[in-house]
Design a protein around this motif. Structure first.
Motif, PDB file in Angstrom:
ATOM      1  N   SER A   1       9.074  18.685   4.364  1.00  0.00           N
ATOM      2  CA  SER A   1       8.958  18.498   5.815  1.00  0.00           C
ATOM      3  C   SER A   1       8.184  17.303   5.891  1.00  0.00           C
ATOM      4  CB  SER A   1       9.316  19.724   6.198  1.00  0.00           C
ATOM      5  OG  SER A   1       9.418  19.332   7.976  1.00  0.00           O
ATOM      6  N   ARG A   2       6.801  17.136   5.938  1.00  0.00           N
ATOM      7  CA  ARG A   2       6.319  16.015   6.821  1.00  0.00           C
ATOM      8  C   ARG A   2       6.110  15.281   5.484  1.00  0.00           C
ATOM      9  NH1 ARG A   2       3.596  13.049   7.796  1.00  0.00           N
ATOM     10  NH2 ARG A   2       1.459  12.720   8.798  1.00  0.00           N
ATOM     11  N   TYR A   3       6.080  15.290   4.224  1.00  0.00           N
ATOM     12  CA  TYR A   3       6.650  14.049   3.108  1.00  0.00           C
ATOM     13  C   TYR A   3       7.735  13.127   2.139  1.00  0.00           C
ATOM     14  CZ  TYR A   3       1.390  14.657   4.474  1.00  0.00           C
ATOM     15  OH  TYR A   3       0.191  14.722   4.236  1.00  0.00           O
ATOM     16  N   GLY A   4       8.559  13.968   2.814  1.00  0.00           N
ATOM     17  CA  GLY A   4       9.919  13.667   2.382  1.00  0.00           C
ATOM     18  C   GLY A   4      10.297  11.947   2.805  1.00  0.00           C
ATOM     19  N   PRO A   5      10.446  12.297   3.652  1.00  0.00           N
ATOM     20  CA  PRO A   5      11.027  10.120   4.159  1.00  0.00           C
ATOM     21  C   PRO A   5      10.069   9.201   3.474  1.00  0.00           C
ATOM     22  CG  PRO A   5       9.834  11.799   5.898  1.00  0.00           C
ATOM     23  CD  PRO A   5       9.751  12.523   5.085  1.00  0.00           C
ATOM     24  N   ILE A   6       7.899  10.028   2.731  1.00  0.00           N
ATOM     25  CA  ILE A   6       7.630   8.857   2.592  1.00  0.00           C
ATOM     26  C   ILE A   6       8.440   9.206   1.078  1.00  0.00           C
ATOM     27  CG2 ILE A   6       5.500   8.178   1.276  1.00  0.00           C
ATOM     28  CD1 ILE A   6       4.774   9.852   3.979  1.00  0.00           C
ATOM     29  N   LEU A   7       8.340  10.087   0.540  1.00  0.00           N
ATOM     30  CA  LEU A   7       8.425   9.765  -0.684  1.00  0.00           C
ATOM     31  C   LEU A   7      10.095   9.905  -0.992  1.00  0.00           C
ATOM     32  CD1 LEU A   7       7.482  13.519  -1.882  1.00  0.00           C
ATOM     33  CD2 LEU A   7       6.445  11.409  -2.463  1.00  0.00           C
ATOM     34  N   ARG A   8      11.055   9.706  -0.476  1.00  0.00           N
ATOM     35  CA  ARG A   8      12.436   8.992  -0.643  1.00  0.00           C
ATOM     36  C   ARG A   8      12.147   7.244   0.140  1.00  0.00           C
ATOM     37  NH1 ARG A   8      15.726  10.090   3.668  1.00  0.00           N
ATOM     38  NH2 ARG A   8      14.271  11.629   5.236  1.00  0.00           N
TER      39      ARG A   8
END
Length: 441
Positions: free
Chosen positions: A417-424
């Motif tokens: 939830s926290r780092y998903g946007p960065i990973l995507r």
């Protein structure tokens, strides 16, 4: 014969996941300007709500593959039920499982594709919630039936499961091809065609897409590795209970096979409660979020809210089961932990399935296929050591160990939830918008 019946029923309740249908070739944009390309009109009743579709085994159709493999699976199930020795049972179960892997499975290639074909992202959550409960209803109800079959000595030959040939075709490229064929037949004009009719794939390309691509994706995606690990562990725990419950209830409380089977009933009950929870509380939240984000899509991380709520309860349910497993404690205490376990498992799967579908979009089927293979391995391996673990450590400490592992894996949805946007944003396969300022979940 009664033992054969029990094995057959347990096989029927065992969830062998199929590969989720592929979505990579759902759209062909190069033919948009072709005046003879058949397209659906907005008001056409044959027009599926979503043109995001998946390919099952090949781009031919879902229905023939579903019917043929299910029929063969049922034939091997009958052979398994009528087997007179363990060798025959193992052979028939292996062959049956091979063919069952094609059509079935809790986001399973065929049914995931059917749901993706018919419902869009806003509506898919409810449909998926109803469908997701099936993998937990089977393992929960199967032991109940098989337990009393053993006690009654019912011949396995009467335990037939019907095959229903009523599932309609939903794969939109195939529907377009059928419509084009009808127009050609009606008008005599051979210029009308559908995009799928012009697609040609070599055998090597098909094998690469169907077999190799899922594993390429999973090994290149840290986000998918974490999701696969968590879902596989949760899935394996379902089948661990097949060995844990007899230790606790049959040996510890001296229950017969029929009553011991009844101990599994809270699992599907918890699953049905999870579906109700999702439809009544979580899905309306998603619909409101979709309106807020329109015309953009809802960030995939919003789906993780469900897993963030249910993951702690998954760990709690095992601690509950562990320290109420003493023979001196009423059977109702450990039995009812199954309701919380079923509730939490169903919501975890529902959240992570939706997250993978929304996050990976065009390659979601390949991502889900890789998850399916790994978690199926966990489901097969966990029962192999469960009896020894519960006998050696005792039910209390064995379940406590599982609970601590669940606690270790519990932060995965929170981290995503926290780092998903960065990973995507860094992912080759997961499309991403510009990085949000805060976590959407």
């Amino acid at each position: 014969m009664a033992d054969s019946a029990r094995v057959s029923f347990q096989t029927a309740s065992t969830h062998i996941q199929p590969e989720e249908s592929n979505k990579e070739d759902a759209f062909t944009t190069a033919v948009d300007n072709d005046p003879y390309l058949v397209r659906f009109e907005e008001g056409d009743p044959a027009n599926p709500k979503v043109l995001v579709a998946a390919r099952l085994l090949s781009a031919s159709a879902f229905v023939p593959a579903f019917h043929s493999t299910v029929f063969i699976f049922k034939c091997f199930q009958i052979g398994c039920a009528l087997s007179q020795n363990i060798t025959s049972i193992l052979i028939f179960r292996f062959l049956g499982g091979t063919f069952a892997a094609a059509p079935l499975g809790k986001f399973r290639r065929v049914f995931s594709a059917l749901i993706s074909d018919i419902w869009d992202a806003k509506e898919r959550g409810t449909a998926l919630a109803i469908f997701t409960v099936a993998p937990f209803a089977g393992p929960g109800i199967g032991p109940v039936v098989s337990g009393y079959v053993v006690l009654a000595g019912i011949s396995a030959g009467v335990c037939w499961l019907q095959i229903v040939f009523t599932i309609p075709e939903t794969y939109s490229p195939v529907l377009l091809a059928k419509k084009a064929k009808e127009i050609r037949k009606r008008t005599g004009d051979e210029k009308y065609h559908a995009a799928i009719e012009s697609q040609k794939m070599t055998l090597s390309q098909r094998l690469e897409t169907i077999l190799a691509r899922p594993f390429k994706i999973i090994f290149r995606e840290p986000m998918l590795i974490a999701i696969t690990l968590y879902m596989s562990f949760v899935y394996g725990c379902i089948y661990l209970l097949f060995e844990a419950y007899p230790v606790v209830f049959t040996k510890g409380h001296n229950l017969n096979a029929g009553v011991s089977g009844l101990m599994f009933l809270p699992l599907p009950i918890g699953g049905f409660l999870a579906v109700a929870t999702y439809i009544l509380f979580f899905n309306p939240q998603y619909e409101r979020k979709a309106q807020e984000c329109a015309p953009n899509s809802v960030p995939p991380e919003f789906r993780l809210r469900v897993a963030m709520l249910s993951a702690p309860f998954f760990a709690i349910s095992f601690f509950w089961f562990a320290w109420t497993s003493f023979p001196s404690i009423s059977i109702w205490a450990p039995m009812m932990s199954g309701a919380l376990l079923g509730w939490s498992i169903c919501l975890i799967f529902l959240a992570l399935f939706n997250y993978v579908i929304d996050g990976y979009l065009a390659v979601a089927a390949s991502a889900l296929a890789a998850i399916t293979v790994v978690r199926s391995l966990f489901g097969a391996v966990f029962p192999l050591f469960a009896t020894q673990m519960y006998d050696g450590l005792g039910p209390e400490w064995a379940s406590t160990l599982v609970g601590f592992i669940a606690l270790i894996l519990m932060p995965i949805p929170f981290v995503l939830s926290r780092y998903g946007p960065i990973l995507r944003l860094k992912s080759k396969y997961a499309p991403s918008d510009s990085l949000p300022s805060s976590s959407p979940a």
